[in-house]
Design an enzyme around this catalytic site. Structure first.
Site, mmCIF file in Angstrom:
data_model
loop_
_atom_site.group_PDB
_atom_site.id
_atom_site.type_symbol
_atom_site.label_atom_id
_atom_site.label_comp_id
_atom_site.label_asym_id
_atom_site.label_seq_id
_atom_site.Cartn_x
_atom_site.Cartn_y
_atom_site.Cartn_z
ATOM 1 N N ARG A 187 40.586 43.590 40.035
ATOM 2 C CA ARG A 187 40.871 42.428 40.674
ATOM 3 C C ARG A 187 41.877 42.988 41.934
ATOM 4 N NH1 ARG A 187 37.237 40.956 38.803
ATOM 5 N NH2 ARG A 187 36.932 39.523 37.325
ATOM 6 N N GLU A 243 46.456 36.521 39.359
ATOM 7 C CA GLU A 243 45.314 36.704 40.086
ATOM 8 C C GLU A 243 45.444 35.819 41.388
ATOM 9 O OE1 GLU A 243 41.704 37.074 37.653
ATOM 10 O OE2 GLU A 243 40.539 36.466 39.128
ATOM 11 N N SER A 292 40.743 32.019 36.776
ATOM 12 C CA SER A 292 41.841 32.204 36.137
ATOM 13 C C SER A 292 43.336 32.548 36.955
ATOM 14 C CB SER A 292 41.510 33.592 35.485
ATOM 15 O OG SER A 292 40.352 33.494 34.459
HETATM 16 C C1 LIG Z 1 35.937 27.252 39.221
HETATM 17 C C2 LIG Z 1 36.543 28.891 39.518
HETATM 18 C C3 LIG Z 1 35.705 29.877 39.142
HETATM 19 C C4 LIG Z 1 36.153 31.328 39.351
HETATM 20 N N1 LIG Z 1 35.522 32.318 38.916
HETATM 21 C C5 LIG Z 1 36.050 33.460 39.154
HETATM 22 C C6 LIG Z 1 35.308 34.564 38.392
HETATM 23 O O1 LIG Z 1 34.744 34.556 37.533
HETATM 24 N N2 LIG Z 1 35.669 35.848 39.064
HETATM 25 C C7 LIG Z 1 36.699 36.024 40.190
HETATM 26 O O2 LIG Z 1 37.021 37.153 40.334
HETATM 27 N N3 LIG Z 1 37.058 34.938 40.528
HETATM 28 C C8 LIG Z 1 36.951 33.735 40.184
HETATM 29 N N4 LIG Z 1 37.709 32.763 40.814
HETATM 30 C C9 LIG Z 1 38.480 32.863 41.948
HETATM 31 C C10 LIG Z 1 37.959 33.007 43.313
HETATM 32 O O3 LIG Z 1 36.704 32.053 43.387
HETATM 33 C C11 LIG Z 1 37.807 34.406 43.782
HETATM 34 O O4 LIG Z 1 38.834 34.949 44.058
HETATM 35 C C12 LIG Z 1 37.141 34.207 45.368
HETATM 36 O O5 LIG Z 1 36.744 35.334 45.673
HETATM 37 C C13 LIG Z 1 37.982 33.961 46.306
HETATM 38 O O6 LIG Z 1 37.389 33.673 47.618
HETATM 39 P P1 LIG Z 1 38.074 32.686 48.681
HETATM 40 O O7 LIG Z 1 36.909 32.703 49.857
HETATM 41 O O8 LIG Z 1 38.066 31.298 48.051
HETATM 42 O O9 LIG Z 1 39.532 33.050 48.957
HETATM 43 P P2 LIG Z 1 40.624 32.224 49.301
HETATM 44 O O10 LIG Z 1 40.989 31.677 48.265
HETATM 45 O O11 LIG Z 1 40.493 31.537 50.508
HETATM 46 O O12 LIG Z 1 41.880 33.554 49.681
HETATM 47 C C14 LIG Z 1 41.917 34.191 48.464
HETATM 48 C C15 LIG Z 1 42.939 35.454 49.266
HETATM 49 O O13 LIG Z 1 41.793 36.239 50.049
HETATM 50 C C16 LIG Z 1 42.418 36.504 51.493
HETATM 51 N N5 LIG Z 1 41.314 36.437 52.240
HETATM 52 C C17 LIG Z 1 40.371 35.515 52.287
HETATM 53 N N6 LIG Z 1 39.438 35.748 53.228
HETATM 54 C C18 LIG Z 1 39.848 36.712 53.750
HETATM 55 C C19 LIG Z 1 39.445 37.839 54.815
HETATM 56 N N7 LIG Z 1 38.520 37.527 55.494
HETATM 57 N N8 LIG Z 1 40.116 38.981 55.376
HETATM 58 C C20 LIG Z 1 41.266 39.068 54.391
HETATM 59 N N9 LIG Z 1 41.766 38.273 53.626
HETATM 60 C C21 LIG Z 1 41.102 37.375 53.255
HETATM 61 C C22 LIG Z 1 43.451 35.326 51.666
HETATM 62 O O14 LIG Z 1 44.555 35.622 52.508
HETATM 63 C C23 LIG Z 1 44.037 35.121 50.285
HETATM 64 O O15 LIG Z 1 44.985 36.183 50.066
HETATM 65 C C24 LIG Z 1 37.124 31.318 40.459
HETATM 66 C C25 LIG Z 1 37.563 30.209 41.096
HETATM 67 C C26 LIG Z 1 37.125 28.922 40.764
HETATM 68 C C27 LIG Z 1 37.832 27.545 41.475
#
Ligand SMILES: Cc1cc2nc3c(=O)[nH]c(=O)nc-3n(C[C@H](O)[C@H](O)[C@H](O)COP(=O)(O)OP(=O)(O)OC[C@H]3O[C@@H](n4cnc5c(N)ncnc54)[C@H](O)[C@@H]3O)c2cc1C
Length: 312
Positions: free
Chosen positions: A161, A301, A211
């Site tokens: 992570r 996380e 999480s």
């Molecule tokens: C129901 C649920 C289940 C989940 N299950 C998992 C799981 O099984 N495993 C897991 O690892 N995670 C899980 N997550 C967490 C989440 O989905 C992941 O971390 C996901 O990859 C985040 O992507 P996002 O585009 O929503 O990022 P955001 O939430 O929009 O951003 C997260 C971070 O990434 C940065 N960021 C986003 N895009 C960019 C970019 N293009 N360049 C640079 N920085 C960037 C942002 O600045 C921020 O700091 C879960 C979340 C939910 C709601």
């Protein structure tokens, strides 16, 4: 490009929490991003915050006093067994595409919300697969210059992570994956089985950011601390943060509309009109209890936006 002032961030986070951003700009191309960055003042400015699907964010009730760029630069191209993917593509679209094309390596990431950019930033993973497993290179943009660059896998410094993007704050534009040919039917079966397991922890419509705390890598813990942790809690070299939180009574506790799941101590849910303050207070309460009992400072996380670190 779409610009909105005083935009309520609660409407674009999976947790449904967050006050207004001074400005939200939604982009669908690299040119739009370059345009925004080239118009930034030359001194004394705060870089815009780039987000994807908002699925890993806890945003303050006060919102964000600056510009947020929501990345919707989408697109997937196949070259042989390689996929070249724009970072605003949803992870689910990428997973579905790889399955349909009969390319193995991403199918167990099914069901993880958000974009590819967010997944690379946090090295997202589940059920033994992580986004970095088959990644070969990442195209980035330095928001300060703003110049593009290709970053090798080594330079991404992927760990559990974690990635170098958390420190260098480069914008992830595109990534290339090298996958292995496989039967689409078999890949779909693996994805369906994974999704079934996921639905037990994350039922449809749940308002959460995934999480909250990172699990702990047993090898990284000092022997003195490891001795305090019952052996049966260590799984595949990791100590689930949920196991420690459960030991200190987190399951089922609540504050306001924020509840810790009664079936998983590392899952904080917004039951309705939840507030970031209640979420933060509850997280801090159990962070402190784990620290008092085990001497471990759990690391979130989830990215805290306009909120102080838990150890302050
Ligand atoms: C129901 C649920 C289940 C989940 N299950 C998992 C799981 O099984 N495993 C897991 O690892 N995670 C899980 N997550 C967490 C989440 O989905 C992941 O971390 C996901 O990859 C985040 O992507 P996002 O585009 O929503 O990022 P955001 O939430 O929009 O951003 C997260 C971070 O990434 C940065 N960021 C986003 N895009 C960019 C970019 N293009 N360049 C640079 N920085 C960037 C942002 O600045 C921020 O700091 C879960 C979340 C939910 C709601």
């Amino acid at each position: 490009m779409n610009k909105q002032s005083n935009f309520p961030l609660s409407s674009i986070t999976t947790l449904g929490i967050g006050g207004p951003a001074s400005q939200l700009i939604t982009i669908t191309s690299e040119n739009e991003l370059q345009d925004i960055l080239s118009q930034l003042p030359t001194t004394n400015y705060q870089l815009p915050l780039i987000i994807g699907g908002g699925s890993n964010l806890l945003v303050s009730d006060d919102g964000y006093p600056g510009t947020i760029i929501k990345n919707e630069i989408k697109g997937i191209q196949r070259n042989g067994n390689n996929l070249v993917v724009n970072s605003g593509t949803t992870l689910q679209d990428l997973v579905d595409f790889s399955i349909k094309e009969g390319l193995s390596g991403l199918q167990k990431l099914t069901g993880i919300p958000g974009t590819l950019g967010g997944a690379i930033y946090g090295n997202a993973g589940a059920y033994g697969q992580t986004i970095s497993d088959h990644l070969t290179k990442v195209k980035t943009l330095n928001p300060k210059t703003p110049q593009t660059n290709e970053i090798s896998l080594e330079e991404c410094k992927f760990k559990y992570r974690d990635s170098s993007f958390k420190q260098n704050k480069l914008i992830i534009l595109e990534a290339t994956f090298e996958l292995t040919p496989a039967d689409p039917g078999q890949l779909q079966k693996e994805a369906d089985e994974t999704l079934e397991k996921r639905l037990v922890k994350y039922p449809k419509g749940i308002k959460c950011p995934g999480s909250f705390f990172k699990n702990l890598v047993a090898d990284n813990l000092p022997k003195k601390i490891l001795e305090k942790i019952p052996e049966e809690k260590i799984m595949y070299g990791k100590i689930p943060a949920g196991a420690l939180l459960e030991e200190v009574g987190a399951k089922g506790d609540s504050q306001g509309d924020i509840e810790i799941a009664n079936y998983h101590a590392n899952l904080f849910i917004n039951k309705g009109e939840g507030k970031a303050k209640d979420f933060y207070d509850l997280a801090k309460k159990y962070w402190q209890k784990v620290r008092d009992k085990y001497g471990i400072s759990l690391e979130p996380e989830v990215q805290l936006i306009n909120l102080p670190p838990l150890d302050q």
